[in-house]
Design a protein around this motif. Sequence first.
Motif, short mmCIF file in Angstrom:
data_model
loop_
_atom_site.label_atom_id
_atom_site.label_comp_id
_atom_site.label_asym_id
_atom_site.label_seq_id
_atom_site.Cartn_x
_atom_site.Cartn_y
_atom_site.Cartn_z
N CYS A 49 -4.12 2.19 4.90
CA CYS A 49 -5.66 1.98 4.37
C CYS A 49 -6.49 3.07 4.08
O CYS A 49 -7.35 3.28 3.25
N SER A 50 -6.24 4.09 5.16
CA SER A 50 -6.90 5.42 5.15
C SER A 50 -6.43 6.23 3.82
O SER A 50 -7.27 7.15 3.33
N PHE A 52 -9.90 -6.29 0.95
CA PHE A 52 -9.24 -7.33 1.44
C PHE A 52 -9.79 -8.93 0.81
O PHE A 52 -11.14 -9.06 0.84
N LEU A 67 0.77 -1.35 0.13
CA LEU A 67 0.02 -0.02 0.05
C LEU A 67 0.90 1.25 0.10
O LEU A 67 0.55 2.29 -0.51
N ILE A 120 -8.35 -5.92 10.01
CA ILE A 120 -9.03 -4.73 9.54
C ILE A 120 -10.44 -4.69 9.40
O ILE A 120 -11.30 -4.08 9.89
N GLU A 121 -10.99 -5.87 8.67
CA GLU A 121 -12.17 -6.00 8.37
C GLU A 121 -13.28 -6.17 9.60
O GLU A 121 -14.52 -5.86 9.30
N HIS A 131 -5.94 5.08 0.72
CA HIS A 131 -6.45 4.25 -0.35
C HIS A 131 -7.94 3.69 -0.20
O HIS A 131 -8.57 3.83 1.04
N VAL A 146 -9.24 0.35 0.00
CA VAL A 146 -8.88 -1.08 -0.05
C VAL A 146 -10.09 -1.95 0.27
O VAL A 146 -10.80 -1.71 1.21
#
Length: 164
Positions: free
Chosen positions: A116-117, A123, A60, A82-83, A119, A121
């Motif tokens: 992640c912030s 997963f 990233l 993350i998710e 882009h 993204v």
Amino acid sequence: MASINDKTVYAFSDGSAIGNPGPGGYGAVLKYGDNVKEFSQGFKHTTNNRMELLGAITALDALKGRQRVVLTTDSQYVINGIEKGWAKKWQANGWMRNKKEKALNPDMWQRLLDACSRHDVSFEWIRGHTGHPENERCDELANGAARGPASGQIVDEEFVKTNG
């Protein structure tokens, strides 16, 4: 995978540690249209989970500007962090998993949240060692870096600082 007009960057990552903890490395592959970039680095003493995170972070961080990214990894640790919102919860709680347990790898989780912030993204999980070409390549890169000469490996300073 992608149509000719698809503006999505496809990222793949993997991590490895021999002994866990022990010598480690990450591998990452970026694909955008016909362009492919590969990244890897070895570390003298680290863990598999830190390398799994660093593979995703490196992929990233290599992107310029805001991109739509599909990041594929065999690490449920990375994806679930993350998710399922674990990393954001730990962050909000001062990097504590609960009242007594510190979250592991807060430095890496912070870097991944930051990446992640920047882009858009999503997963995707893939079972490792099942012949997926990019996952297999990332595994080769990660293991090659972990098994490479110590002179080419760097110190995972945060791991050493917190684990001696």
